[in-house]
Design a protein around this motif. Sequence first.
Motif, PDB file in Angstrom:
ATOM      1  N   GLY A  18      18.660  25.757  28.096  1.00 33.42           N
ATOM      2  CA  GLY A  18      18.090  24.447  28.362  1.00 33.42           C
ATOM      3  C   GLY A  18      16.701  24.462  28.990  1.00 33.42           C
ATOM      4  O   GLY A  18      15.926  23.517  28.812  1.00 33.42           O
ATOM      5  N   LEU A  19      16.376  25.525  29.737  1.00 35.14           N
ATOM      6  CA  LEU A  19      15.037  25.621  30.317  1.00 35.14           C
ATOM      7  C   LEU A  19      13.972  25.451  29.232  1.00 35.14           C
ATOM      8  O   LEU A  19      12.976  24.744  29.403  1.00 35.14           O
ATOM      9  CB  LEU A  19      14.884  26.978  31.026  1.00 35.14           C
ATOM     10  N   VAL A  22      13.647  21.844  28.097  1.00 38.12           N
ATOM     11  CA  VAL A  22      12.957  21.015  29.088  1.00 38.12           C
ATOM     12  C   VAL A  22      11.453  21.278  29.049  1.00 38.12           C
ATOM     13  O   VAL A  22      10.646  20.342  28.974  1.00 38.12           O
ATOM     14  CB  VAL A  22      13.521  21.289  30.506  1.00 38.12           C
ATOM     15  N   HIS A 164      16.327  24.945  37.926  1.00 36.09           N
ATOM     16  CA  HIS A 164      17.182  24.688  36.766  1.00 36.09           C
ATOM     17  C   HIS A 164      18.516  25.364  36.963  1.00 36.09           C
ATOM     18  O   HIS A 164      19.516  24.950  36.394  1.00 36.09           O
ATOM     19  CB  HIS A 164      16.527  25.224  35.486  1.00 36.09           C
ATOM     20  N   ASN A 165      18.499  26.442  37.706  1.00 38.20           N
ATOM     21  CA  ASN A 165      19.733  27.173  37.892  1.00 38.20           C
ATOM     22  C   ASN A 165      19.682  28.010  39.170  1.00 38.20           C
ATOM     23  O   ASN A 165      19.035  29.050  39.208  1.00 38.20           O
ATOM     24  CB  ASN A 165      19.980  28.082  36.682  1.00 38.20           C
ATOM     25  N   VAL A 214      17.650  19.709  38.775  1.00 40.27           N
ATOM     26  CA  VAL A 214      17.552  18.958  37.525  1.00 40.27           C
ATOM     27  C   VAL A 214      18.594  17.842  37.371  1.00 40.27           C
ATOM     28  O   VAL A 214      18.754  17.313  36.274  1.00 40.27           O
ATOM     29  CB  VAL A 214      17.544  19.903  36.299  1.00 40.27           C
ATOM     30  N   ASN A 245      17.255  15.643  33.829  1.00 40.17           N
ATOM     31  CA  ASN A 245      16.533  15.968  32.591  1.00 40.17           C
ATOM     32  C   ASN A 245      16.704  14.866  31.565  1.00 40.17           C
ATOM     33  O   ASN A 245      17.703  14.141  31.571  1.00 40.17           O
ATOM     34  CB  ASN A 245      17.105  17.238  31.951  1.00 40.17           C
ATOM     35  N   ARG A 298      26.408  29.555  26.330  1.00 44.32           N
ATOM     36  CA  ARG A 298      26.462  30.938  26.807  1.00 44.32           C
ATOM     37  C   ARG A 298      27.866  31.216  27.331  1.00 44.32           C
ATOM     38  O   ARG A 298      28.442  30.381  28.026  1.00 44.32           O
ATOM     39  CB  ARG A 298      25.461  31.125  27.951  1.00 44.32           C
ATOM     40  N   GLU A 302      29.594  30.460  34.867  1.00 39.74           N
ATOM     41  CA  GLU A 302      29.182  29.106  35.276  1.00 39.74           C
ATOM     42  C   GLU A 302      29.544  28.059  34.223  1.00 39.74           C
ATOM     43  O   GLU A 302      29.752  26.893  34.535  1.00 39.74           O
ATOM     44  CB  GLU A 302      27.681  29.074  35.605  1.00 39.74           C
ATOM     45  N   LYS A 303      29.612  28.485  32.953  1.00 40.71           N
ATOM     46  CA  LYS A 303      29.969  27.543  31.876  1.00 40.71           C
ATOM     47  C   LYS A 303      31.488  27.428  31.711  1.00 40.71           C
ATOM     48  O   LYS A 303      31.957  26.730  30.827  1.00 40.71           O
ATOM     49  CB  LYS A 303      29.376  28.022  30.544  1.00 40.71           C
ATOM     50  N   GLU A 377      27.037  23.161  36.665  1.00 38.90           N
ATOM     51  CA  GLU A 377      26.168  22.647  35.598  1.00 38.90           C
ATOM     52  C   GLU A 377      25.033  21.832  36.209  1.00 38.90           C
ATOM     53  O   GLU A 377      25.169  20.651  36.496  1.00 38.90           O
ATOM     54  CB  GLU A 377      26.968  21.791  34.603  1.00 38.90           C
ATOM     55  N   PRO A 378      23.890  22.499  36.428  1.00 45.29           N
ATOM     56  CA  PRO A 378      22.763  21.822  37.088  1.00 45.29           C
ATOM     57  C   PRO A 378      22.372  20.514  36.392  1.00 45.29           C
ATOM     58  O   PRO A 378      22.141  19.511  37.042  1.00 45.29           O
ATOM     59  CB  PRO A 378      21.650  22.862  37.015  1.00 45.29           C
ATOM     60  N   CYS A 379      22.274  20.533  35.093  1.00 43.43           N
ATOM     61  CA  CYS A 379      22.125  19.279  34.363  1.00 43.43           C
ATOM     62  C   CYS A 379      23.044  19.315  33.152  1.00 43.43           C
ATOM     63  O   CYS A 379      23.985  18.560  33.047  1.00 43.43           O
ATOM     64  CB  CYS A 379      20.670  19.042  33.927  1.00 43.43           C
ATOM     65  N   GLY A 380      22.763  20.248  32.242  1.00 40.68           N
ATOM     66  CA  GLY A 380      23.497  20.289  30.983  1.00 40.68           C
ATOM     67  C   GLY A 380      22.797  19.385  29.993  1.00 40.68           C
ATOM     68  O   GLY A 380      22.540  18.206  30.264  1.00 40.68           O
ATOM     69  N   LEU A 381      22.454  19.947  28.854  1.00 40.66           N
ATOM     70  CA  LEU A 381      21.816  19.144  27.806  1.00 40.66           C
ATOM     71  C   LEU A 381      22.801  18.898  26.672  1.00 40.66           C
ATOM     72  O   LEU A 381      22.733  17.892  25.971  1.00 40.66           O
ATOM     73  CB  LEU A 381      20.572  19.868  27.278  1.00 40.66           C
TER      74      LEU A 381
HETATM   75  C1  GLC Z   1      19.782  25.576  33.321  1.00 43.24           C
HETATM   76  C2  GLC Z   1      21.106  24.903  33.650  1.00 43.24           C
HETATM   77  C3  GLC Z   1      21.415  23.710  32.784  1.00 43.24           C
HETATM   78  C4  GLC Z   1      20.189  22.821  32.637  1.00 43.24           C
HETATM   79  C5  GLC Z   1      19.014  23.649  32.141  1.00 43.24           C
HETATM   80  C6  GLC Z   1      17.751  22.826  31.961  1.00 43.24           C
HETATM   81  O1  GLC Z   1      19.882  26.486  32.320  1.00 43.24           O
HETATM   82  O2  GLC Z   1      22.171  25.824  33.613  1.00 43.24           O
HETATM   83  O3  GLC Z   1      22.484  22.961  33.342  1.00 43.24           O
HETATM   84  O4  GLC Z   1      20.453  21.768  31.740  1.00 43.24           O
HETATM   85  O5  GLC Z   1      18.731  24.656  33.047  1.00 43.24           O
HETATM   86  O6  GLC Z   1      17.321  22.237  33.147  1.00 43.24           O
END
Ligand code: GLC
Length: 469
Positions: A18-19, A22, A164-165, A214, A245, A298, A302-303, A377-381
């Motif tokens: 996801g980084l 973003v 992000h993580n 995020v 995000n 992945r 964490e997932k 899950e910091p954000c999750g897309l």
């Molecule tokens: C990280 C996080 C994910 C987030 C992504 C983009 O990889 O694990 O939850 O969506 O960054 O910010």
Amino acid sequence: MNVYHLSMECFPVAKVGGLADVVGALPKYQNKIEGMDAKVVMPWYNKPFVHDHDFETVFHGYIHQGPNMLRVHVMKERGSVLGFDLFLVQIPGLLDRDNPYGYHDESYQFLAFQHAVLHWLTAMKIRPDVLHCHDYHTGLIPFMIENCPEFGVLKGVKTIGTIHNGEYQGQMKWEMLEFFPWINGNTDLRVLDWSGYINPLATMIKCCDAFNAVSGGYMEELYHSFKGLEQLVRQEHQKASGIINGIDTEVWDPKTDDYLDYNFGAENAQHGKWINKKELCEEYGLNPDLPLFGFIGRFAGEKGADLLPDIVWQSIQQTYGALNIIILGSGERHTEEKLSELSWHYSNFALDLGYKEYLSHKIYASADFLIMPSRVEPCGLNQMYAMRYGTVPIVRYTGGLRDTVQDISSGGAGINFGEATAADAVHAVKRALHIYHEKDLMERLVKTNMEFDFSWDKSAGNYVNLYSK
Ligand code: GLC
Ligand code: ADP
């Protein structure tokens, strides 16, 4: 306002997760805001995008990393095809690799990137308004511009750090200090330290002007659970915020997505999703008349990926095979092996081990439900892509997932479950099955999910407000 995003990944140049999504989208949306000029700086990788586009060299120079002298080239993509200026930093041997991560010397790689970026900006006398650092790989930048005399031109430039993580912090032994750019003798080196190691993420939090996670939900969690940095974020709480995000609704649009067998919108989602599902199921030997549950991601703790084997067999057994499951991903060997075994045993379960951008789009479009049993899950897309493609998300109630997916029992259009356990996930799958068979409800959920607005427009503005402060 001139903003330089510094990152290891950027879609479509190089993506691991996801980084990349973003960093490939946020600057594009920021540039739609009047007065904004956002750019991206990342390492050079041996990737198709780099070979297929036209670059000009804008800088040649040398940096010293300990006893080694490293040659630096900075290249700029000529056409700004991504909606922002893209700069690639190349260092033979360190920043000229196939992939962003996974090398034994990655501490040197990330240090060299940060050093080279600052060397280039200093030498060219480029003084941005904001340096926006993404994750720990660029977390030493705020420290370096204040404490390394060779970057004096940049002293006082504002820095933002985006987490992000927080699971990955980049700890290194103190011996690595020898490979840093030269540090002013008066510097209190304790700012680099956390628990006896140099900790780039902790240093970012201490030295940046502001930092964010995020999502708001994840930011709250960090105060209590941050792999040892809880006390630090509490100390630095005035600088902290959560910014959720967005998604790039131009790249992720079921109406125009070239990867799909059939394009569709909310108005013809039933038909559109059916055609895509039929094709996908045929390809993977699944029965398209059954509800399809997907997982993409992945295989990491964490997932909650280690829960997947149990989720798969328990769901199939407890529903007497009344559903199909498709999983796309790779990672931890043990999970890969267990899932492979299950895919031999159960004709209702398809597995594709690997990273396949096109297949992820097909799954988002074809599945009825997407399951995310994340522990963190910091954000999750994925849940947002799923929703945009009319797929109902089934998510563990944590971090960014709880900020984006509301359960139908509380007025939302998704399914939440409480604990990252196979039992809770399977219970949620069974709830989903009931919903699936209530045709009107299911149709309404698909439509409602597709109509949610997750575009970057709002969050891109939130970042600009943060810069302005
Ligand atoms: C990280 C996080 C994910 C987030 C992504 C983009 O990889 O694990 O939850 O969506 O960054 O910010
Ligand atoms: P993270 O960055 O923690 O992996 P996110 O939900 O933020 O999680 O983003 C994951 C991104 O990576 C999404 O764009 C998702 O579609 C993509 N992705 C993950 N695994 C795969 C895979 N095996 N093949 C294709 N795309 C994948």
